[in-house]
Design a protein around this motif. Structure first.
Motif, PDB file in Angstrom:
ATOM      1  N   CYS A   1       8.326   5.303  10.521  1.00 55.48           N
ATOM      2  CA  CYS A   1       7.291   5.144   9.504  1.00 55.48           C
ATOM      3  C   CYS A   1       7.852   5.539   8.143  1.00 55.48           C
ATOM      4  O   CYS A   1       8.578   6.534   8.023  1.00 55.48           O
ATOM      5  CB  CYS A   1       6.070   6.002   9.835  1.00 55.48           C
ATOM      6  SG  CYS A   1       5.186   5.437  11.311  1.00 55.48           S
ATOM      7  N   VAL A   2       7.495   4.757   7.118  1.00 55.66           N
ATOM      8  CA  VAL A   2       8.079   4.916   5.789  1.00 55.66           C
ATOM      9  C   VAL A   2       6.972   4.895   4.744  1.00 55.66           C
ATOM     10  O   VAL A   2       6.038   4.090   4.833  1.00 55.66           O
ATOM     11  CB  VAL A   2       9.083   3.775   5.491  1.00 55.66           C
ATOM     12  CG1 VAL A   2       9.706   3.955   4.111  1.00 55.66           C
ATOM     13  CG2 VAL A   2      10.161   3.706   6.567  1.00 55.66           C
ATOM     14  N   SER A   3       7.084   5.769   3.752  1.00 58.71           N
ATOM     15  CA  SER A   3       6.181   5.725   2.599  1.00 58.71           C
ATOM     16  C   SER A   3       6.996   5.881   1.324  1.00 58.71           C
ATOM     17  O   SER A   3       7.954   6.662   1.284  1.00 58.71           O
ATOM     18  CB  SER A   3       5.132   6.835   2.667  1.00 58.71           C
ATOM     19  OG  SER A   3       4.337   6.836   1.491  1.00 58.71           O
TER      20      SER A   3
ATOM     21  N   ILE B   1       0.802  -1.226   0.000  1.00 57.46           N
ATOM     22  CA  ILE B   1       0.000   0.000   0.000  1.00 57.46           C
ATOM     23  C   ILE B   1       0.834   1.274   0.000  1.00 57.46           C
ATOM     24  O   ILE B   1       0.297   2.378  -0.004  1.00 57.46           O
ATOM     25  CB  ILE B   1      -0.963   0.024   1.201  1.00 57.46           C
ATOM     26  CG1 ILE B   1      -0.173   0.040   2.512  1.00 57.46           C
ATOM     27  CG2 ILE B   1      -1.921  -1.147   1.149  1.00 57.46           C
ATOM     28  CD1 ILE B   1      -1.052   0.230   3.731  1.00 57.46           C
ATOM     29  N   GLY B   2       2.173   1.108   0.041  1.00 60.15           N
ATOM     30  CA  GLY B   2       3.035   2.284  -0.018  1.00 60.15           C
ATOM     31  C   GLY B   2       3.321   2.917   1.317  1.00 60.15           C
ATOM     32  O   GLY B   2       3.870   4.018   1.385  1.00 60.15           O
ATOM     33  N   PHE B   3       2.990   2.227   2.421  1.00 54.00           N
ATOM     34  CA  PHE B   3       3.197   2.796   3.749  1.00 54.00           C
ATOM     35  C   PHE B   3       3.368   1.673   4.758  1.00 54.00           C
ATOM     36  O   PHE B   3       2.657   0.662   4.712  1.00 54.00           O
ATOM     37  CB  PHE B   3       1.999   3.660   4.153  1.00 54.00           C
ATOM     38  CG  PHE B   3       2.071   4.190   5.559  1.00 54.00           C
ATOM     39  CD1 PHE B   3       2.845   5.300   5.851  1.00 54.00           C
ATOM     40  CD2 PHE B   3       1.370   3.580   6.588  1.00 54.00           C
ATOM     41  CE1 PHE B   3       2.917   5.795   7.148  1.00 54.00           C
ATOM     42  CE2 PHE B   3       1.434   4.064   7.886  1.00 54.00           C
ATOM     43  CZ  PHE B   3       2.207   5.177   8.170  1.00 54.00           C
ATOM     44  N   GLY B   4       4.336   1.834   5.676  1.00 55.43           N
ATOM     45  CA  GLY B   4       4.526   0.856   6.739  1.00 55.43           C
ATOM     46  C   GLY B   4       5.256   1.489   7.902  1.00 55.43           C
ATOM     47  O   GLY B   4       5.983   2.473   7.741  1.00 55.43           O
ATOM     48  N   CYS B   5       5.059   0.929   9.093  1.00 48.83           N
ATOM     49  CA  CYS B   5       5.702   1.446  10.305  1.00 48.83           C
ATOM     50  C   CYS B   5       6.326   0.315  11.101  1.00 48.83           C
ATOM     51  O   CYS B   5       5.722  -0.749  11.257  1.00 48.83           O
ATOM     52  CB  CYS B   5       4.693   2.156  11.203  1.00 48.83           C
ATOM     53  SG  CYS B   5       4.265   3.830  10.712  1.00 48.83           S
ATOM     54  N   LYS B   6       7.527   0.555  11.596  1.00 49.60           N
ATOM     55  CA  LYS B   6       8.138  -0.306  12.600  1.00 49.60           C
ATOM     56  C   LYS B   6       7.943   0.397  13.938  1.00 49.60           C
ATOM     57  O   LYS B   6       8.287   1.569  14.106  1.00 49.60           O
ATOM     58  CB  LYS B   6       9.625  -0.495  12.294  1.00 49.60           C
ATOM     59  CG  LYS B   6      10.453  -1.068  13.445  1.00 49.60           C
ATOM     60  CD  LYS B   6      11.311   0.004  14.071  1.00 49.60           C
ATOM     61  CE  LYS B   6      12.104  -0.524  15.263  1.00 49.60           C
ATOM     62  NZ  LYS B   6      12.765   0.561  16.022  1.00 49.60           N
ATOM     63  N   SER B   7       7.348  -0.304  14.894  1.00 48.17           N
ATOM     64  CA  SER B   7       7.045   0.328  16.173  1.00 48.17           C
ATOM     65  C   SER B   7       7.419  -0.602  17.313  1.00 48.17           C
ATOM     66  O   SER B   7       7.133  -1.801  17.275  1.00 48.17           O
ATOM     67  CB  SER B   7       5.550   0.671  16.246  1.00 48.17           C
ATOM     68  OG  SER B   7       5.252   1.351  17.443  1.00 48.17           O
ATOM     69  N   ASP B   8       8.114  -0.065  18.314  1.00 48.13           N
ATOM     70  CA  ASP B   8       8.396  -0.827  19.524  1.00 48.13           C
ATOM     71  C   ASP B   8       8.376   0.120  20.715  1.00 48.13           C
ATOM     72  O   ASP B   8       7.981   1.281  20.587  1.00 48.13           O
ATOM     73  CB  ASP B   8       9.732  -1.580  19.415  1.00 48.13           C
ATOM     74  CG  ASP B   8      10.922  -0.660  19.150  1.00 48.13           C
ATOM     75  OD1 ASP B   8      10.887   0.507  19.600  1.00 48.13           O
ATOM     76  OD2 ASP B   8      11.883  -1.099  18.497  1.00 48.13           O
ATOM     77  N   HIS B   9       8.806  -0.369  21.877  1.00 48.47           N
ATOM     78  CA  HIS B   9       8.708   0.450  23.085  1.00 48.47           C
ATOM     79  C   HIS B   9       9.664   1.635  23.057  1.00 48.47           C
ATOM     80  O   HIS B   9       9.494   2.591  23.820  1.00 48.47           O
ATOM     81  CB  HIS B   9       8.989  -0.408  24.321  1.00 48.47           C
ATOM     82  CG  HIS B   9      10.412  -0.876  24.430  1.00 48.47           C
ATOM     83  ND1 HIS B   9      10.936  -1.856  23.604  1.00 48.47           N
ATOM     84  CD2 HIS B   9      11.427  -0.490  25.251  1.00 48.47           C
ATOM     85  CE1 HIS B   9      12.207  -2.055  23.917  1.00 48.47           C
ATOM     86  NE2 HIS B   9      12.526  -1.248  24.911  1.00 48.47           N
TER      87      HIS B   9
ATOM     88  N   PHE C   1      -0.523  11.679   2.267  1.00 49.01           N
ATOM     89  CA  PHE C   1      -0.201  10.881   1.090  1.00 49.01           C
ATOM     90  C   PHE C   1      -1.397  10.022   0.717  1.00 49.01           C
ATOM     91  O   PHE C   1      -2.281   9.740   1.539  1.00 49.01           O
ATOM     92  CB  PHE C   1       1.026   9.997   1.339  1.00 49.01           C
ATOM     93  CG  PHE C   1       0.792   8.849   2.283  1.00 49.01           C
ATOM     94  CD1 PHE C   1       0.537   7.573   1.799  1.00 49.01           C
ATOM     95  CD2 PHE C   1       0.829   9.043   3.655  1.00 49.01           C
ATOM     96  CE1 PHE C   1       0.319   6.516   2.666  1.00 49.01           C
ATOM     97  CE2 PHE C   1       0.613   7.991   4.528  1.00 49.01           C
ATOM     98  CZ  PHE C   1       0.356   6.719   4.036  1.00 49.01           C
ATOM     99  N   ASN C   2      -1.444   9.619  -0.554  1.00 47.33           N
ATOM    100  CA  ASN C   2      -2.462   8.698  -1.043  1.00 47.33           C
ATOM    101  C   ASN C   2      -1.866   7.301  -1.081  1.00 47.33           C
ATOM    102  O   ASN C   2      -0.857   7.070  -1.741  1.00 47.33           O
ATOM    103  CB  ASN C   2      -2.916   9.091  -2.451  1.00 47.33           C
ATOM    104  CG  ASN C   2      -3.550  10.467  -2.480  1.00 47.33           C
ATOM    105  OD1 ASN C   2      -4.364  10.799  -1.628  1.00 47.33           O
ATOM    106  ND2 ASN C   2      -3.162  11.287  -3.451  1.00 47.33           N
ATOM    107  N   SER C   3      -2.460   6.361  -0.360  1.00 47.85           N
ATOM    108  CA  SER C   3      -1.942   4.994  -0.368  1.00 47.85           C
ATOM    109  C   SER C   3      -2.234   4.338  -1.710  1.00 47.85           C
ATOM    110  O   SER C   3      -3.097   4.772  -2.467  1.00 47.85           O
ATOM    111  CB  SER C   3      -2.556   4.181   0.772  1.00 47.85           C
ATOM    112  OG  SER C   3      -3.957   4.198   0.694  1.00 47.85           O
TER     113      SER C   3
END
Length: 502
Positions: free
Chosen positions: A128-130, A115-123, A147-149
């Motif tokens: 976040c990347v697009s 979808i053109g967007f993703g996030c790595k998340s932890d404590h 942004f438009n996914s």
């Protein structure tokens, strides 16, 4: 000579270039002209020695062998970061897509590809990347990215309009972070809608967005900002533009050499720039490897080590000494730099240390705060030393600049063993330097005079630390000074001398 130079200037201007004529008066000063060429997008010249200046142009720029020696830059209103020809070029973004993808893995990366967007998340933090076209604008200091996914809304945005990210590492949920680091809004349109803002400035390189709102001493600035910038950005090969929220002018000036090494482009102060900027992708937040002053090959991005980071710093600050063996020749006295503190954890008998170190054969440099505050100058001083000595504190972060094989001697105050080991002891092993520590006795701490030999503060520091950071810090970090037992400390200096092969 190209005799119709004026016509070339006119045509280039019509195409959207801003033209600089580089006459012999300008080109004769290499210091000045290298800066001019380094800021141009196209260098044009007839065959001749002047084209040697292609050595100074940024990576990826063009050198057509066409005309007189002149440098051409894109107009401010045209595409920044490339040459504009009216917007008819189709740019191959496969390389950009690949580089953005390296910042995520697993489901996060698959989401980016889908979808053109993703996030790595932890404590610790969020990254976040697009890889989609994005619009960025600031309103009253608050930065928003739209942004438009590709296909469908990211799952985490299906039932809400926006996602908020605080772009600072290590202290994601810390109260100080929440106070000093503003959240950035990442927003996609509602279902069956799309964004189509008019761009005031269009870029063909991605934005890397982070905050300088929370900054402090050199240790935290390197650990939580500079090293994460290196981890996140190195593989972009300087083809990115930094966008800084909560902009801190002092920090940006101090670390400009590092920022300029990681990016070929001027940074954007998002706290003041209210124009709508358009990018082909973005990174919000920085990678952190969950330890202090560490690059880990097992974490993203891959193929990173502290040896790589130290080489990067040598290149950035033009440090000539890679290995301590380059300093130890013809019976030259090894240089010992002694970090001199002016507040807590001061070594009160510094003069005695200088005397005994000199007697052992060291040439001693006292590094007071006036010297250490200038990183450009002090990094050179440290790079030419064989031994760096200091009480636990941020100044020991300068071990990053000492040559491979040099020795770090950390004086460990009472009650600060864990921080000393984890902040500077363990990291030194990954840096290719040798490490010694001198742990003081209660008799060498000023706390003994204040509390007496039988007080829990002296006999059981761990029990004090278990009561909380705010209990232990005023005592052990802020409340003690040191008077070294010179006879005992001399043994540590002898060890350092032997580690140098003397």
């Amino acid at each position: 000579m190209i005799l119709n130079k004026a016509e070339i200037v006119r045509v280039a201007s019509e195409l959207g270039f801003r033209v600089v004529i580089a006459d012999p008066k300008l080109t004769s000063s290499m210091n000045k002209f290298s800066v001019v060429v380094n800021r141009c997008s196209v260098l044009v010249g007839a065959h001749g020695a002047g084209l040697t200046n292609e050595l100074f142009i940024p990576n990826g720029k063009q050198v057509p062998y066409l005309g007189s020696e002149c440098s051409c830059e894109a107009r401010a209103g045209a595409t920044e970061g490339s040459i504009s020809n009216g917007g008819n070029d189709e740019k191959d973004d496969s390389s950009l897509t690949s580089r953005l993808g390296k910042l995520l893995r697993g489901n996060d990366r698959r989401q980016l590809e889908t979808i053109g967007f993703g996030c790595k998340s932890d404590h610790m933090n969020d990254v976040c990347v697009s890889n989609q076209r994005v619009w960025m604008k600031t309103d009253n200091g608050n930065l928003s990215v739209y942004f438009n996914s590709k296909n469908v809304q990211p799952p985490q945005l299906q039932h809400q309009i926006s996602l908020k990210v605080r772009p600072y590492v290590n202290k994601k949920n810390d109260e100080y972070t929440k106070e000093d680091v503003r959240e950035i809004t990442i927003q996609t349109p509602m279902e069956h809608q799309s964004y189509n803002y008019t761009c005031d400035v269009t870029h063909d390189i991605p934005a890397v967005i982070f905050s300088t709102g929370l900054n402090g001493n050199i240790f935290h600035e390197f650990n939580e900002m500079i090293l994460p910038l290196f981890l996140t950005c190195r593989h972009f090969r300087s083809q990115l533009r930094f966008v800084i929220s909560d902009f801190n002018e002092r920090w940006a000036h101090k670390y400009r050499p590092i920022l300029s090494h990681l990016s070929d482009y001027e940074l954007i102060n998002a706290s003041e720039d209210n124009r709508i900027h358009c990018f082909p992708g973005f990174v919000i937040g920085l990678h952190f490897h969950n330890e202090h002053l560490v690059c880990s090959n097992s974490d993203l991005p891959v193929n990173c080590s502290m040896l790589d980071f130290r080489q990067f710093l040598r290149e950035t600050f033009h440090l000539e000494i890679k290995n301590v063996s380059q300093l130890l020749y013809n019976n030259t006295k090894p240089e010992l730099v002694l970090l001199s503190r002016r507040r807590s954890r001061m070594i009160l008998n510094e003069a005695e240390i200088v005397t005994v170190a000199s007697e052992l054969g060291f040439s001693v440099v006292i590094a007071d705060p006036e010297l250490t505050s200038n990183m450009n100058k002090f990094s050179v001083v440290v790079n030419r030393c064989s031994v760096l000595v200091g009480a636990h504190g941020a100044g020991l972060t300068n071990e990053l600049f000492i040559p491979d094989g040099a020795v770090v001697v950390q004086v460990v105050p009472l009650g600060i063993q864990w921080a000393s080991t984890n902040y500077f002891g363990k990291p030194s092993k990954e840096m290719g330097v040798q490490y010694l520590e001198y742990q003081i006795s209660p008799q060498e701490s000023s706390l003994l005079d204040v509390y007496g030999p039988n007080h829990t503060i002296i006999t059981d520091p761990d029990s004090i630390h278990r009561q909380g950071f705010n209990v232990g810090r005023p005592i052990y970090i802020e409340g003690q000074n040191i008077t070294l037992n010179i006879s005992n400390f001399k043994d540590t200096l002898v060890q350092a001398f032997k580690l140098l092969g003397r």
